[in-house]
Motif scaffolding. Structure first.
Motif, PDB file in Angstrom:
ATOM      1  N   GLU A  11       0.703  -0.912   0.273  1.00  0.00           N
ATOM      2  CA  GLU A  11      -0.051  -0.106   0.163  1.00  0.00           C
ATOM      3  C   GLU A  11       1.121   1.240  -0.072  1.00  0.00           C
ATOM      4  OE1 GLU A  11      -3.534   1.075   2.750  1.00  0.00           O
ATOM      5  OE2 GLU A  11      -4.269  -0.759   2.274  1.00  0.00           O
ATOM      6  N   ARG A  12       2.125   1.315   0.916  1.00  0.00           N
ATOM      7  CA  ARG A  12       2.852   2.227   0.195  1.00  0.00           C
ATOM      8  C   ARG A  12       3.270   2.930  -1.137  1.00  0.00           C
ATOM      9  NH1 ARG A  12       8.288   0.524   0.966  1.00  0.00           N
ATOM     10  NH2 ARG A  12       8.492  -1.812   1.769  1.00  0.00           N
ATOM     11  N   ASP A  13       3.168   1.558  -1.535  1.00  0.00           N
ATOM     12  CA  ASP A  13       3.718   1.882  -3.020  1.00  0.00           C
ATOM     13  C   ASP A  13       2.653   3.090  -3.797  1.00  0.00           C
ATOM     14  OD1 ASP A  13       5.890   0.389  -3.064  1.00  0.00           O
ATOM     15  OD2 ASP A  13       5.630  -1.512  -2.938  1.00  0.00           O
ATOM     16  N   ILE A  14       1.381   3.554  -3.124  1.00  0.00           N
ATOM     17  CA  ILE A  14       0.279   3.147  -4.136  1.00  0.00           C
ATOM     18  C   ILE A  14       0.632   4.995  -4.769  1.00  0.00           C
ATOM     19  CG2 ILE A  14      -1.850   4.422  -4.109  1.00  0.00           C
ATOM     20  CD1 ILE A  14      -2.542   1.884  -2.314  1.00  0.00           C
ATOM     21  N   PRO A  15       1.473   5.533  -3.239  1.00  0.00           N
ATOM     22  CA  PRO A  15       1.291   7.698  -4.629  1.00  0.00           C
ATOM     23  C   PRO A  15       2.459   7.202  -5.880  1.00  0.00           C
ATOM     24  CG  PRO A  15       1.871   7.034  -2.130  1.00  0.00           C
ATOM     25  CD  PRO A  15       1.552   6.504  -2.419  1.00  0.00           C
ATOM     26  N   THR A  16       3.346   6.077  -5.381  1.00  0.00           N
ATOM     27  CA  THR A  16       4.700   5.971  -7.189  1.00  0.00           C
ATOM     28  C   THR A  16       3.545   5.656  -8.179  1.00  0.00           C
ATOM     29  OG1 THR A  16       6.164   5.939  -5.662  1.00  0.00           O
ATOM     30  CG2 THR A  16       6.492   5.189  -8.078  1.00  0.00           C
ATOM     31  N   TYR A  43      -7.025   3.236 -12.408  1.00  0.00           N
ATOM     32  CA  TYR A  43      -7.476   2.544 -10.822  1.00  0.00           C
ATOM     33  C   TYR A  43      -7.991   3.501 -10.276  1.00  0.00           C
ATOM     34  CZ  TYR A  43      -6.107  -1.974 -13.004  1.00  0.00           C
ATOM     35  OH  TYR A  43      -5.804  -3.101 -13.425  1.00  0.00           O
ATOM     36  N   THR A  44      -8.584   3.588  -8.847  1.00  0.00           N
ATOM     37  CA  THR A  44      -8.592   4.997  -7.794  1.00  0.00           C
ATOM     38  C   THR A  44      -7.523   3.690  -6.867  1.00  0.00           C
ATOM     39  OG1 THR A  44     -10.290   3.244  -6.802  1.00  0.00           O
ATOM     40  CG2 THR A  44     -11.317   4.974  -8.226  1.00  0.00           C
ATOM     41  N   ASP A  45      -7.887   5.041  -6.012  1.00  0.00           N
ATOM     42  CA  ASP A  45      -6.762   3.969  -4.994  1.00  0.00           C
ATOM     43  C   ASP A  45      -7.542   2.976  -3.919  1.00  0.00           C
ATOM     44  OD1 ASP A  45      -5.076   5.824  -5.482  1.00  0.00           O
ATOM     45  OD2 ASP A  45      -5.245   7.542  -3.610  1.00  0.00           O
ATOM     46  N   GLU A  46      -8.881   3.303  -3.428  1.00  0.00           N
ATOM     47  CA  GLU A  46      -9.469   1.982  -3.588  1.00  0.00           C
ATOM     48  C   GLU A  46      -9.878   0.847  -3.473  1.00  0.00           C
ATOM     49  OE1 GLU A  46     -10.715   1.667   0.238  1.00  0.00           O
ATOM     50  OE2 GLU A  46      -9.803   3.292  -0.078  1.00  0.00           O
ATOM     51  N   GLU A  47      -9.678   1.347  -5.232  1.00  0.00           N
ATOM     52  CA  GLU A  47      -9.373  -0.366  -5.706  1.00  0.00           C
ATOM     53  C   GLU A  47      -7.801  -0.915  -5.992  1.00  0.00           C
ATOM     54  OE1 GLU A  47     -12.982   0.800  -9.473  1.00  0.00           O
ATOM     55  OE2 GLU A  47     -10.955   1.529  -9.776  1.00  0.00           O
ATOM     56  N   LEU A  48      -6.792   0.428  -6.274  1.00  0.00           N
ATOM     57  CA  LEU A  48      -5.401  -0.574  -5.941  1.00  0.00           C
ATOM     58  C   LEU A  48      -5.446  -1.050  -4.865  1.00  0.00           C
ATOM     59  CD1 LEU A  48      -3.216   2.536  -7.291  1.00  0.00           C
ATOM     60  CD2 LEU A  48      -3.522   0.409  -8.187  1.00  0.00           C
ATOM     61  N   LYS A  49      -6.240  -0.535  -3.552  1.00  0.00           N
ATOM     62  CA  LYS A  49      -6.044  -1.551  -1.784  1.00  0.00           C
ATOM     63  C   LYS A  49      -6.359  -3.048  -2.364  1.00  0.00           C
ATOM     64  CE  LYS A  49      -6.057   2.684   0.692  1.00  0.00           C
ATOM     65  NZ  LYS A  49      -6.750   3.670   1.625  1.00  0.00           N
ATOM     66  N   LYS A  50      -7.575  -3.226  -3.224  1.00  0.00           N
ATOM     67  CA  LYS A  50      -7.974  -4.196  -3.028  1.00  0.00           C
ATOM     68  C   LYS A  50      -7.278  -5.478  -4.003  1.00  0.00           C
ATOM     69  CE  LYS A  50     -12.855  -3.139  -2.522  1.00  0.00           C
ATOM     70  NZ  LYS A  50     -13.918  -2.748  -3.129  1.00  0.00           N
ATOM     71  N   ILE A  51      -6.675  -5.340  -4.976  1.00  0.00           N
ATOM     72  CA  ILE A  51      -6.006  -5.019  -6.050  1.00  0.00           C
ATOM     73  C   ILE A  51      -4.624  -5.742  -5.654  1.00  0.00           C
ATOM     74  CG2 ILE A  51      -4.192  -5.421  -7.664  1.00  0.00           C
ATOM     75  CD1 ILE A  51      -6.203  -2.761  -9.235  1.00  0.00           C
ATOM     76  N   LEU A  52      -3.736  -5.152  -4.409  1.00  0.00           N
ATOM     77  CA  LEU A  52      -2.411  -5.114  -3.699  1.00  0.00           C
ATOM     78  C   LEU A  52      -3.152  -6.195  -2.091  1.00  0.00           C
ATOM     79  CD1 LEU A  52      -1.108  -1.824  -3.533  1.00  0.00           C
ATOM     80  CD2 LEU A  52      -0.711  -3.462  -5.355  1.00  0.00           C
ATOM     81  N   SER A  67      13.879   4.068  -4.699  1.00  0.00           N
ATOM     82  CA  SER A  67      12.470   4.208  -5.268  1.00  0.00           C
ATOM     83  C   SER A  67      11.609   2.993  -6.380  1.00  0.00           C
ATOM     84  CB  SER A  67      12.964   5.180  -6.166  1.00  0.00           C
ATOM     85  OG  SER A  67      13.182   6.719  -5.434  1.00  0.00           O
ATOM     86  N   VAL A  68       9.964   2.941  -6.611  1.00  0.00           N
ATOM     87  CA  VAL A  68       9.988   2.746  -7.323  1.00  0.00           C
ATOM     88  C   VAL A  68      10.380   3.026  -8.659  1.00  0.00           C
ATOM     89  CG1 VAL A  68       7.107   1.383  -7.472  1.00  0.00           C
ATOM     90  CG2 VAL A  68       8.559   1.672  -5.310  1.00  0.00           C
ATOM     91  N   VAL A  69      10.297   2.473 -10.581  1.00  0.00           N
ATOM     92  CA  VAL A  69      10.394   3.087 -10.617  1.00  0.00           C
ATOM     93  C   VAL A  69      10.060   2.152 -12.110  1.00  0.00           C
ATOM     94  CG1 VAL A  69      13.163   3.835 -10.577  1.00  0.00           C
ATOM     95  CG2 VAL A  69      12.543   1.538 -11.220  1.00  0.00           C
ATOM     96  N   GLY A  70       8.627   1.196 -11.763  1.00  0.00           N
ATOM     97  CA  GLY A  70       8.498   0.054 -12.439  1.00  0.00           C
ATOM     98  C   GLY A  70       7.214  -0.854 -12.106  1.00  0.00           C
ATOM     99  N   TYR A  71       5.887  -1.599 -12.451  1.00  0.00           N
ATOM    100  CA  TYR A  71       5.575  -2.120 -12.237  1.00  0.00           C
ATOM    101  C   TYR A  71       4.722  -2.861 -13.390  1.00  0.00           C
ATOM    102  CZ  TYR A  71       1.462   0.780 -14.128  1.00  0.00           C
ATOM    103  OH  TYR A  71       0.442   1.019 -14.599  1.00  0.00           O
ATOM    104  N   ALA A  72       4.024  -4.575 -13.022  1.00  0.00           N
ATOM    105  CA  ALA A  72       3.610  -5.224 -13.632  1.00  0.00           C
ATOM    106  C   ALA A  72       1.943  -5.661 -12.723  1.00  0.00           C
ATOM    107  CB  ALA A  72       4.672  -6.405 -13.554  1.00  0.00           C
ATOM    108  N   PHE A  73       1.296  -5.775 -13.192  1.00  0.00           N
ATOM    109  CA  PHE A  73      -0.153  -5.516 -12.405  1.00  0.00           C
ATOM    110  C   PHE A  73      -0.507  -7.270 -13.686  1.00  0.00           C
ATOM    111  CE2 PHE A  73      -0.366  -1.213 -11.536  1.00  0.00           C
ATOM    112  CZ  PHE A  73      -1.249  -1.371 -10.263  1.00  0.00           C
ATOM    113  N   CYS A  74      -0.264  -8.428 -12.286  1.00  0.00           N
ATOM    114  CA  CYS A  74      -0.386  -9.028 -12.965  1.00  0.00           C
ATOM    115  C   CYS A  74      -2.203 -10.056 -12.889  1.00  0.00           C
ATOM    116  CB  CYS A  74       0.131 -10.408 -13.177  1.00  0.00           C
ATOM    117  SG  CYS A  74       2.167  -9.416 -13.310  1.00  0.00           S
TER     118      CYS A  74
END
Length: 158
Positions: A11-16, A43-52, A67-74
Motif C-alpha cells: 500500500e505504501r507504493d500507491i503514490p508512486t 484505478y482509484t486508490d480504493e481499487e488499488l488497495k483491493k488489487i494489492l 524508489s519505485v521505478v516500474g510495476y507489473a499488474f498481473c
C-alpha cells in the motif's frame, strides 16, 4: 547506485504507482483520445488497495535506489470446465510500466523476467498481455524480449 529490487507491491507504493498509472494513460490518450480520457488513471486508490491485497491479482514493483521505478499488474486466469477452452493456468500481465526517467535501463525486461519466474513457480502454462497497436515503443519492446502475437483485436470506427 543500488541494484534493482523486484518485489510485491505494498500500500505504501500507491503514490508512486499512481504516478506511473498517469504516465501509462497519457501514452494511450495521446494516440487514442477517442478511447482514453486525458489526465486520468486506470484505478482509484480504493481499487488499488483491493488489487494489492488479492493473491489472484499480484502486482510487482521494481525499486532502484529506494524508489519505485516500474510495476507489473498481473491477473491469474483459468477456464475450468469450459466448453472450448482447456484448463491451463495463464498469468495475464494487465499493465506493465517503467518510469520514463529510467526507460532503456532494462527495468522492463527485469520486471518481465520476474513475472515469468513467478508464473513458472505458480504452475502457469503461459504469460500473456495485450498491447495497443499504436503504442509502437511498447510493441517493439515486447517483441525484443521474445513475446509473439497470440491474437489480434481489430476495429472499425463508425
Amino acid at each position: 547506485m543500488e541494484e534493482l529490487i523486484i518485489r510485491r507491491a505494498k500500500e505504501r507504493d500507491i503514490p508512486t504507482i499512481n504516478k506511473l498509472l498517469y504516465e501509462v494513460l497519457k501514452v494511450h490518450s495521446d494516440v487514442r483520445p477517442d478511447l482514453f480520457k486525458v489526465g486520468t488513471k486506470k484505478y482509484t486508490d480504493e481499487e488499488l488497495k483491493k488489487i494489492l491485497a488479492d493473491d489472484q491479482t499480484p502486482v510487482f514493483v521494481a525499486e532502484k535506489d529506494g524508489s519505485v521505478v516500474g510495476y507489473a499488474f498481473c491477473v491469474h486466469q483459468q477456464y475450468i470446465n469450459n466448453n472450448n477452452m482447456t484448463d491451463i493456468k495463464t498469468l495475464y500481465i494487465d499493465d506493465l510500466c517503467v518510469d520514463e526517467a529510467v526507460r532503456g535501463a532494462h527495468v522492463g525486461k527485469a520486471l518481465y523476467e520476474y513475472v515469468i519466474h513467478y508464473a513458472k513457480e505458480q504452475g502457469c502454462y503461459n504469460v500473456t498481455l495485450n498491447v495497443w497497436a499504436d503504442n509502437k515503443n511498447a510493441v517493439k519492446f515486447y517483441e525484443k524480449i521474445g513475446l509473439k502475437v497470440q491474437k489480434i483485436g481489430m476495429e472499425t470506427i463508425l
